[in-house]
Motif scaffolding. Structure first.
Motif, short mmCIF file in Angstrom:
data_model
loop_
_atom_site.label_atom_id
_atom_site.label_comp_id
_atom_site.label_asym_id
_atom_site.label_seq_id
_atom_site.Cartn_x
_atom_site.Cartn_y
_atom_site.Cartn_z
N HIS A 60 -3.72 -0.39 14.60
CA HIS A 60 -3.94 -0.79 13.30
C HIS A 60 -3.72 -2.30 13.08
O HIS A 60 -3.56 -2.95 12.03
CB HIS A 60 -3.28 -0.19 12.01
N MET A 89 -12.32 -5.16 13.71
CA MET A 89 -12.41 -4.17 12.63
C MET A 89 -11.23 -3.36 12.69
O MET A 89 -11.20 -2.42 11.69
CB MET A 89 -13.77 -3.45 13.04
N ASP A 90 -10.18 -3.47 13.39
CA ASP A 90 -9.19 -2.65 13.62
C ASP A 90 -8.24 -2.42 12.23
O ASP A 90 -8.22 -1.20 12.02
CB ASP A 90 -8.08 -3.16 14.57
N TRP A 126 -10.61 1.38 12.30
CA TRP A 126 -11.50 1.52 13.40
C TRP A 126 -10.54 1.28 14.52
O TRP A 126 -9.56 0.48 14.48
CB TRP A 126 -12.59 0.54 13.20
N HIS A 127 -10.90 2.00 15.50
CA HIS A 127 -10.04 1.37 17.00
C HIS A 127 -11.09 1.15 18.06
O HIS A 127 -12.24 1.70 18.11
CB HIS A 127 -9.29 2.90 17.44
N ALA A 128 -10.93 0.35 18.89
CA ALA A 128 -11.75 -0.26 20.03
C ALA A 128 -10.95 -0.09 21.16
O ALA A 128 -9.80 -0.56 21.41
CB ALA A 128 -12.23 -1.57 19.71
N LEU A 169 -16.04 2.46 20.41
CA LEU A 169 -15.55 2.35 18.95
C LEU A 169 -15.35 3.43 18.11
O LEU A 169 -16.17 4.27 18.31
CB LEU A 169 -16.70 1.36 18.42
N ILE A 170 -14.24 3.70 17.70
CA ILE A 170 -14.07 4.99 16.96
C ILE A 170 -13.55 4.77 15.52
O ILE A 170 -12.57 3.76 15.46
CB ILE A 170 -12.91 5.81 17.53
N GLY A 171 -14.23 5.38 14.54
CA GLY A 171 -13.92 4.88 13.05
C GLY A 171 -14.46 6.13 12.04
O GLY A 171 -14.97 6.92 12.56
N SER A 221 -18.69 -1.84 10.62
CA SER A 221 -17.39 -1.40 9.93
C SER A 221 -17.92 -0.88 8.52
O SER A 221 -17.04 -0.23 8.00
CB SER A 221 -16.33 -2.68 9.71
N VAL A 270 -10.04 10.40 13.17
CA VAL A 270 -10.17 9.05 14.06
C VAL A 270 -8.83 8.87 14.95
O VAL A 270 -9.17 8.66 15.99
CB VAL A 270 -10.14 7.92 12.98
N HIS A 300 -9.02 8.89 18.88
CA HIS A 300 -8.35 7.92 19.46
C HIS A 300 -7.40 8.10 20.51
O HIS A 300 -7.23 7.45 21.76
CB HIS A 300 -7.93 6.89 18.66
#
Length: 273
Positions: free
Chosen positions: A18, A135-136, A140-142, A158-160, A246, A257, A261
């Motif tokens: 985060h 974007m974290d 969101w997670h990349a 990308l996960i969000g 985002s 999410v 992740h």
């Protein structure tokens, strides 16, 4: 990247969660036994038997007084992270990790007129990866350079809240780009079936995660972009448009999410695709 292993057999592994840095302390067998949260100035111990060893390993990273004690009750995603061996954790990967490693092993000839194409590809992945990492803090997670069997990889995952996206970065600096599904033409070069590769990576990610993963092509630095028709099922963006992802939402809850992740960052998840 992992820190050095000290005399007491402990290794410090930096990660990001985060948008905040955490330093995990791992035993010689890869188990996590503690982590340090620099923002909270707190060392969380999973057991008190190696307290002195943990503080010794973290010594070079501590910048002032810290609180030391047992961690708060971990979430399921945190438990999954704690059980993950550092060598299997993809979260520390830098944008373009695979290319960085390849260039370190074989820098190649230094040519001014015809630069190594790997360096241009690396520039594209770093540009796009940096935009995704920003974007974290928005939930969101990349993940970067996700390895696939056969030597392929997903440039960025990308996960969000808006879902999952397999992002392919393509160097297009100062070039006019034409998209005619499935072909992409850069400047005066021959067209290539880039969109097939983008779709294939997303399909393999969907299989690995048992969830829908949307394909995205991001062009880094194009002079102009023209699409003869909207590509089927693929978002085509420039790097300056990446932050717009985002704003997508309403697909995944925060718990989903974090769970996806945790699954995606495990290298073993991708071994069967």
């Amino acid at each position: 990247m992992s820190g050095p292993t000290g005399q007491r057999g402990l290794r410090v592994v930096p990660t990001w969660r985060h948008g905040r840095e955490r330093l995990y302390v791992c035993a010689a067998d890869g188990r996590n036994i503690a982590w340090y949260d620099p923002d909270a100035a707190r060392v969380n111990l999973l057991g008190d038997d190696r307290r002195d060893d943990v503080l010794h390993a973290l010594g070079p990273f501590l910048t002032g007084p810290v609180a030391v004690g047992p961690p708060p009750v971990p979430t399921p995603a945190e438990l999954a992270r704690l059980s993950l061996h550092p060598d299997d954790d993809l979260a520390p990967n830098r944008p373009g990790e695979a290319l960085l490693v390849a260039l370190e092993r074989d820098p190649g000839p230094q040519r001014r007129l015809r630069p190594d194409p790997r360096r241009r590809a690396l520039e594209a992945e770093q540009t796009v990866g940096t935009a995704l990492d920003r974007m974290d803090g928005a939930g969101w997670h990349a993940l970067h350079s996700v390895p696939l069997p056969g030597g392929d990889r997903v440039h960025h995952l990308l996960i969000g809240p808006g879902g999952l996206f397999a992002v392919h970065a393509l160097y297009a600096r100062r070039q006019r780009v034409t998209v005619t599904d499935p072909l992409v033409t850069l400047g005066r070069r021959d067209a290539g079936p880039v969109l097939r590769r983008v779709r294939a990576a997303a399909a393999r990610a969907s299989y690995a995660l048992t969830a829908e993963v949307h394909p995205v092509l991001v062009l880094a630095g194009p002079a102009a972009l023209r699409a003869t028709a909207a590509p089927r099922g693929v978002r085509v963006l420039t790097d300056v448009e990446v932050p717009g992802l985002s704003r997508l939402g309403g697909v995944l809850k925060p718990g989903d999410v974090d769970g996806l992740h945790a699954m995606a960052r495990d290298r073993r998840t991708w071994a069967r695709v």
